[in-house]
Motif scaffolding. Structure first.
Motif, PDB file in Angstrom:
ATOM      1  N   GLN A  67      21.584  -0.222 -25.011  1.00  5.42           N
ATOM      2  CA  GLN A  67      20.411   0.540 -24.590  1.00  5.42           C
ATOM      3  C   GLN A  67      19.452  -0.325 -23.791  1.00  5.42           C
ATOM      4  N   MET A  68      19.237  -1.558 -24.240  1.00  7.16           N
ATOM      5  CA  MET A  68      18.327  -2.458 -23.521  1.00  7.16           C
ATOM      6  C   MET A  68      18.844  -2.779 -22.125  1.00  7.16           C
ATOM      7  N   LEU A  69      20.133  -3.017 -22.010  1.00  5.64           N
ATOM      8  CA  LEU A  69      20.710  -3.294 -20.696  1.00  5.64           C
ATOM      9  C   LEU A  69      20.565  -2.077 -19.781  1.00  5.64           C
ATOM     10  N   ALA A  70      20.776  -0.898 -20.339  1.00  4.62           N
ATOM     11  CA  ALA A  70      20.616   0.326 -19.556  1.00  4.62           C
ATOM     12  C   ALA A  70      19.164   0.520 -19.123  1.00  4.62           C
ATOM     13  N   ASP A  71      18.236   0.060 -19.959  1.00  6.76           N
ATOM     14  CA  ASP A  71      16.800   0.193 -19.669  1.00  6.76           C
ATOM     15  C   ASP A  71      16.282  -0.890 -18.729  1.00  6.76           C
ATOM     16  N   GLY A  72      17.151  -1.850 -18.378  1.00  6.38           N
ATOM     17  CA  GLY A  72      16.746  -2.855 -17.402  1.00  6.38           C
ATOM     18  C   GLY A  72      16.530  -4.258 -17.924  1.00  6.38           C
ATOM     19  N   ALA A  73      17.005  -4.574 -19.118  1.00  4.79           N
ATOM     20  CA  ALA A  73      16.857  -5.931 -19.637  1.00  4.79           C
ATOM     21  C   ALA A  73      17.671  -6.910 -18.794  1.00  4.79           C
ATOM     22  N   ASP A  74      17.057  -8.034 -18.448  1.00  5.41           N
ATOM     23  CA  ASP A  74      17.746  -9.090 -17.719  1.00  5.41           C
ATOM     24  C   ASP A  74      18.327 -10.135 -18.669  1.00  5.41           C
ATOM     25  N   ILE A  75      17.689 -10.275 -19.834  1.00  4.19           N
ATOM     26  CA  ILE A  75      18.099 -11.240 -20.849  1.00  4.19           C
ATOM     27  C   ILE A  75      18.012 -10.548 -22.204  1.00  4.19           C
ATOM     28  N   LEU A  76      18.985 -10.819 -23.072  1.00  2.00           N
ATOM     29  CA  LEU A  76      18.935 -10.348 -24.452  1.00  2.00           C
ATOM     30  C   LEU A  76      18.663 -11.553 -25.343  1.00  2.00           C
ATOM     31  N   ASP A  77      17.565 -11.510 -26.088  1.00  2.00           N
ATOM     32  CA  ASP A  77      17.152 -12.644 -26.924  1.00  2.00           C
ATOM     33  C   ASP A  77      17.474 -12.345 -28.377  1.00  2.00           C
ATOM     34  N   ILE A  78      18.414 -13.106 -28.935  1.00  3.06           N
ATOM     35  CA  ILE A  78      18.931 -12.818 -30.268  1.00  3.06           C
ATOM     36  C   ILE A  78      18.441 -13.868 -31.256  1.00  3.06           C
ATOM     37  N   GLY A  79      17.786 -13.422 -32.309  1.00  6.38           N
ATOM     38  CA  GLY A  79      17.253 -14.344 -33.301  1.00  6.38           C
ATOM     39  C   GLY A  79      17.592 -13.939 -34.715  1.00  6.38           C
ATOM     40  N   GLY A  80      17.816 -14.946 -35.567  1.00  3.40           N
ATOM     41  CA  GLY A  80      18.144 -14.684 -36.961  1.00  3.40           C
ATOM     42  C   GLY A  80      17.214 -15.360 -37.950  1.00  3.40           C
ATOM     43  N   TYR A  81      16.057 -15.828 -37.439  1.00  2.00           N
ATOM     44  CA  TYR A  81      15.084 -16.503 -38.302  1.00  2.00           C
ATOM     45  C   TYR A  81      13.730 -15.898 -38.007  1.00  2.00           C
ATOM     46  N   SER A  82      13.108 -15.275 -38.993  1.00  2.00           N
ATOM     47  CA  SER A  82      11.797 -14.668 -38.780  1.00  2.00           C
ATOM     48  C   SER A  82      10.740 -15.744 -38.639  1.00  2.00           C
ATOM     49  N   SER A  83       9.996 -15.681 -37.529  1.00  2.00           N
ATOM     50  CA  SER A  83       8.966 -16.681 -37.273  1.00  2.00           C
ATOM     51  C   SER A  83       7.557 -16.123 -37.440  1.00  2.00           C
ATOM     52  N   ARG A  84       7.444 -14.964 -38.085  1.00  2.00           N
ATOM     53  CA  ARG A  84       6.107 -14.430 -38.337  1.00  2.00           C
ATOM     54  C   ARG A  84       5.357 -15.374 -39.282  1.00  2.00           C
ATOM     55  N   PRO A  85       4.029 -15.390 -39.227  1.00  2.00           N
ATOM     56  CA  PRO A  85       3.267 -16.277 -40.115  1.00  2.00           C
ATOM     57  C   PRO A  85       3.640 -16.074 -41.579  1.00  2.00           C
ATOM     58  N   GLY A  86       3.947 -17.180 -42.259  1.00  2.00           N
ATOM     59  CA  GLY A  86       4.290 -17.121 -43.673  1.00  2.00           C
ATOM     60  C   GLY A  86       5.687 -16.634 -43.963  1.00  2.00           C
ATOM     61  N   ALA A  87       6.556 -16.582 -42.943  1.00  2.00           N
ATOM     62  CA  ALA A  87       7.912 -16.067 -43.137  1.00  2.00           C
ATOM     63  C   ALA A  87       8.702 -16.949 -44.097  1.00  2.00           C
ATOM     64  N   THR A  88       9.672 -16.332 -44.755  1.00  2.00           N
ATOM     65  CA  THR A  88      10.542 -17.050 -45.679  1.00  2.00           C
ATOM     66  C   THR A  88      11.499 -17.956 -44.913  1.00  2.00           C
ATOM     67  N   ASP A  89      11.637 -19.190 -45.373  1.00  2.00           N
ATOM     68  CA  ASP A  89      12.565 -20.129 -44.748  1.00  2.00           C
ATOM     69  C   ASP A  89      13.991 -19.787 -45.175  1.00  2.00           C
ATOM     70  N   ILE A  90      14.937 -19.948 -44.244  1.00  2.00           N
ATOM     71  CA  ILE A  90      16.355 -19.773 -44.580  1.00  2.00           C
ATOM     72  C   ILE A  90      17.126 -20.982 -44.069  1.00  2.00           C
TER      73      ILE A  90
END
Length: 288
Positions: free
Chosen positions: A60-83
């Motif tokens: 869907q993102m590519l169809a909507d015009g995304a040039d780059i897909l950024d994939i992350g598996g670590y939440s970096s929100r303030p106070g996020a749980t470390d993994i």
């Protein structure tokens, strides 16, 4: 050389990124779509719970015009749980492999501050490293980026996702962010990393007021002569400033992204790809 020519030379930016043999042009600003493989990402609407769901979202993102897909598996929100690095790798690598298989021409970036995760992700099909720590959380990251010779996004942050909120103290946030980025930039360039994108790190060890000061003066980052990424999508600087829920922050996100583009941003990192792409298209039409 005239004064105008000297100014143009000073602020000359790179306009292509070599993504493992694929040249990505920056003549027109790019859209980076966010794919979060975390159960606790700050924006619930971006969380993906399976590889199949991630592939569908990528389509869907590519169809909507995304040039780059950024994939992350670590939440970096303030106070996020470390993994662990192992858990992070297990989250992102199968998804990168699946998206790369289904969309071999897609440009994929991996959102990680760990060198081992970055290396495994590049082997799986990613071609950009997006490091929220700017090399401060893994001493092996810069050498890994140099070895892999892929574009590297150098973001400003202080501390860790767990501690950064307590480190949002600046005399002049723009000057200090520039100074700290420049120090890391010198290390990267000394190692031979060629394609580097700067990210001031909106929301990372910054208050809402700091974020708006960075946005007001975003063009000052151009003094380093590198492309600039702006990542403000649905962040607290938008919804707290407006006194609204995060789920209602799309209009505000479009507004701050528009300002960023007018001040020279080259890449918008967003949850809502279609709207960001439309913003860029319309702004490009206003240029002489």
């Amino acid at each position: 050389m005239t004064t105008l020519e000297a100014k143009d030379t000073l602020f000359k930016k790179k306009y292509t990124l070599n993504c493992r043999g694929k040249l990505l042009s920056l003549e027109v600003p790019l859209v980076m779509g966010i794919l979060n493989l975390t159960p606790d990402s700050f924006y619930a609407g971006s969380r993906l719970s399976s590889t199949e769901e991630a592939v569908s979202k990528a389509a869907q993102m590519l169809a909507d015009g995304a040039d780059i897909l950024d994939i992350g598996g670590y939440s970096s929100r303030p106070g996020a749980t470390d993994i662990s690095a192992q858990e992070e790798t297990a989250r992102v690598v199968p998804v990168i492999e699946a998206i790369h298989k289904n969309f071999p021409k897609a440009i994929i970036s991996v959102d990680t501050f760990r060198a081992s995760v970055a290396e495994a992700s590049i082997a799986a099909g990613a071609s950009i490293i997006n490091d929220i720590s700017g090399g401060t959380l893994d001493e092996a990251m810069f050498e890994t980026a140099a070895k892999l010779q892929v574009p590297y996004i150098l973001m400003h942050m202080r501390g860790t996702p767990q501690t950064m909120a307590s480190m949002a103290k600046y005399e002049d946030v723009v000057v200090e962010v520039l100074d700290e980025l420049q120090g890391q930039l010198a290390k990267l360039q000394a190692l031979g990393v060629k394609d580097i994108i700067l990210d001031p790190g909106f929301g990372f060890a910054k208050t809402v007021e700091h974020n708006f000061e960075l946005l007001r003066r975003l063009e000052e980052l151009r003094i380093l002569g590198l492309p600039v990424l702006a990542g403000m999508s649905r962040k607290s600087m938008v919804y707290k400033a407006l006194g609204i829920a995060q789920t209602d922050a799309l209009t505000g996100t479009i507004a701050v992204n528009t300002v960023a583009l007018m001040k020279g941003a080259d890449i918008l990192r967003v949850h809502d790809v279609k709207e960001a792409n439309q913003t860029i298209i319309l702004l490009e039409k206003t240029k002489p």
